[in-house]
Design a protein around this motif. Structure first.
Motif, mmCIF file in Angstrom:
data_model
loop_
_atom_site.group_PDB
_atom_site.id
_atom_site.type_symbol
_atom_site.label_atom_id
_atom_site.label_comp_id
_atom_site.label_asym_id
_atom_site.label_seq_id
_atom_site.Cartn_x
_atom_site.Cartn_y
_atom_site.Cartn_z
ATOM 1 N N PHE A 62 41.018 -73.628 56.094
ATOM 2 C CA PHE A 62 41.474 -75.002 55.959
ATOM 3 C C PHE A 62 42.531 -75.109 54.882
ATOM 4 O O PHE A 62 42.486 -74.412 53.868
ATOM 5 N N SER A 63 43.444 -75.982 55.108
ATOM 6 C CA SER A 63 44.477 -76.236 54.120
ATOM 7 C C SER A 63 44.168 -77.566 53.435
ATOM 8 O O SER A 63 43.907 -78.572 54.105
ATOM 9 N N ILE A 64 44.131 -77.539 52.138
ATOM 10 C CA ILE A 64 43.880 -78.748 51.347
ATOM 11 C C ILE A 64 45.106 -78.960 50.484
ATOM 12 O O ILE A 64 45.733 -77.995 50.039
ATOM 13 N N PRO B 73 49.755 -77.031 48.267
ATOM 14 C CA PRO B 73 48.805 -76.576 49.283
ATOM 15 C C PRO B 73 47.828 -75.555 48.714
ATOM 16 O O PRO B 73 48.186 -74.743 47.849
ATOM 17 N N PHE B 74 46.613 -75.612 49.189
ATOM 18 C CA PHE B 74 45.577 -74.674 48.770
ATOM 19 C C PHE B 74 44.775 -74.310 50.009
ATOM 20 O O PHE B 74 44.366 -75.181 50.760
ATOM 21 N N ASP C 89 35.032 -69.697 42.150
ATOM 22 C CA ASP C 89 33.924 -70.363 41.445
ATOM 23 C C ASP C 89 34.028 -71.866 41.666
ATOM 24 O O ASP C 89 34.178 -72.644 40.725
ATOM 25 N N ILE C 90 33.989 -72.273 42.912
ATOM 26 C CA ILE C 90 34.210 -73.698 43.215
ATOM 27 C C ILE C 90 33.181 -74.180 44.218
ATOM 28 O O ILE C 90 32.567 -73.381 44.920
ATOM 29 N N ASN C 91 32.995 -75.482 44.238
ATOM 30 C CA ASN C 91 32.279 -76.125 45.337
ATOM 31 C C ASN C 91 33.304 -76.500 46.391
ATOM 32 O O ASN C 91 34.423 -76.865 46.035
ATOM 33 N N PRO C 92 32.933 -76.468 47.659
ATOM 34 C CA PRO C 92 33.876 -77.012 48.647
ATOM 35 C C PRO C 92 33.970 -78.532 48.478
ATOM 36 O O PRO C 92 33.108 -79.126 47.828
ATOM 37 N N PRO C 93 34.975 -79.183 49.056
ATOM 38 C CA PRO C 93 35.023 -80.651 48.996
ATOM 39 C C PRO C 93 33.742 -81.211 49.613
ATOM 40 O O PRO C 93 33.292 -80.728 50.658
ATOM 41 N N HIS C 94 33.147 -82.184 48.974
ATOM 42 C CA HIS C 94 31.852 -82.697 49.427
ATOM 43 C C HIS C 94 31.597 -84.074 48.845
ATOM 44 O O HIS C 94 32.363 -84.563 48.013
ATOM 45 N N ARG C 95 30.481 -84.662 49.293
ATOM 46 C CA ARG C 95 29.952 -85.884 48.683
ATOM 47 C C ARG C 95 28.516 -85.592 48.286
ATOM 48 O O ARG C 95 27.744 -85.104 49.124
ATOM 49 N N GLY D 189 43.664 -86.101 58.890
ATOM 50 C CA GLY D 189 44.220 -84.750 58.790
ATOM 51 C C GLY D 189 43.703 -84.016 57.578
ATOM 52 O O GLY D 189 42.564 -84.222 57.168
ATOM 53 N N GLU D 190 44.565 -83.152 56.998
ATOM 54 C CA GLU D 190 44.090 -82.333 55.868
ATOM 55 C C GLU D 190 43.793 -83.211 54.654
ATOM 56 O O GLU D 190 44.340 -84.296 54.500
ATOM 57 N N LEU D 191 42.879 -82.700 53.819
ATOM 58 C CA LEU D 191 42.468 -83.478 52.651
ATOM 59 C C LEU D 191 43.599 -83.541 51.627
ATOM 60 O O LEU D 191 44.227 -82.530 51.327
ATOM 61 N N LYS D 192 43.824 -84.741 51.117
ATOM 62 C CA LYS D 192 44.826 -84.921 50.059
ATOM 63 C C LYS D 192 44.097 -85.336 48.792
ATOM 64 O O LYS D 192 43.611 -86.458 48.681
#
Ligand SMILES: [Fe+2]
Length: 277
Positions: free
Chosen positions: A6-8, A14-15, A161-167, A233-236
């Motif tokens: 995925f592209s964020i 871009p990441f 060493d990260i969490n994915p995007p989440h709630r 679309g991709e997360l901004k």
């Protein structure tokens, strides 16, 4: 299984993120965030879903919190039989002292399970200051889990060493809390926690996510559902970037995570959650 790539977009850069898991669009046509009686319902920043609180601690308090965290890390490494030269150790240099992935993972395991009693610093100072800021009493005690949620986030340079995007709001017990992200070391515009402003209002059927415990990045399985795109679309994402003595304060329904450390220092932050008292 092949990973999803995925592209964020973080602050217009871009990441790319490789995630293993089953992704689906959510079901509900409405948002899970409810404004009525919400902990942030009467704030001027409800629309954005986050704010930066200044002076959550004084500079003196910040320094004692920071040294308390250094002591905690010394205790953890000692208990694991990892020897480090305490006279030369600075939090930002953590990655120069903890060289192996195995050592780091064993430290992380312990830094996830901290309690208020582990701190020489009185965490209730933060509770009191935050309560004043919000104009009602908060507590650090999460009833559902019968403990406080206080976690050290250690993020080595250029690592996953990260969490994915989440709630966090998908998890029972974290629905009616205020999330706090408090910078301790190495936090700046290349390292601090990204969020998506106003994303707490997004209906579930516009969110592409895994189930709870359904995402893996590298070899780490994540408890929270991982969100990797929306109907737009991709997360901004943006990095609000709180400074020392400040904190990022946000609703658990705001999409956050992917705090890739794009610097050459270790980044350390404290993550706390506060329900109403
Ligand atoms: Fe979170």
């Amino acid at each position: 299984m092949n990973p999803h790539i995925f592209s964020i977009n973080i602050d217009d850069k871009p990441f790319k993120l490789e995630v293993y898991g089953d992704f689906n669009w959510g079901k509900e046509q409405h948002s899970l965030y409810k404004s009525l009686n919400n902990i942030i319902g009467n704030t001027s920043w409800e629309e954005e879903g986050y704010t930066i609180m200044k002076n959550i601690v004084t500079l003196d308090q910040f320094n004692s919190l920071r040294s308390s965290i250094t002591s905690i890390l010394f205790r953890i490494t000692e208990s694991l039989g990892i020897s480090i030269n305490k006279n030369l150790f600075f939090l930002e240099d953590y990655h120069l002292f903890i060289k192996s992935e195995k050592e780091h993972q064993s430290i992380i395991k312990k830094s996830r399970e901290l309690s208020i009693d582990d701190f020489e610093f009185d965490i209730e100072t933060i509770t009191d200051n935050l309560s004043g800021f919000m104009n009602f009493r908060l507590t650090s005690w999460i009833k559902k889990f019968n403990k406080s949620h206080i976690q050290l986030r250690i993020n080595r340079p250029k690592t996953y060493d990260i969490n994915p995007p989440h709630r966090d709001g998908y998890i029972d017990g974290y629905k009616n809390v205020l999330n706090i992200w408090l910078p301790i070391a190495g936090c700046n515009d290349k390292t601090s926690l990204p969020v998506i402003p106003r994303s707490h209002f997004l209906p579930e059927n516009q969110i592409f996510k895994t189930n709870i415990g359904g995402a893996r990045i590298n070899n780490n399985i994540y408890n929270v559902p991982c969100i990797l795109k929306t109907s737009e679309g991709e997360l901004k994402m943006i990095r609000p970037n709180p400074k020392e003595t400040e904190a990022l304060v946000f609703t658990p329904y705001l999409i956050h995570g992917a705090a890739f450390n794009d610097s050459n220092k270790t980044r350390i932050a404290l993550e706390l959650r506060f329900p109403r008292k």
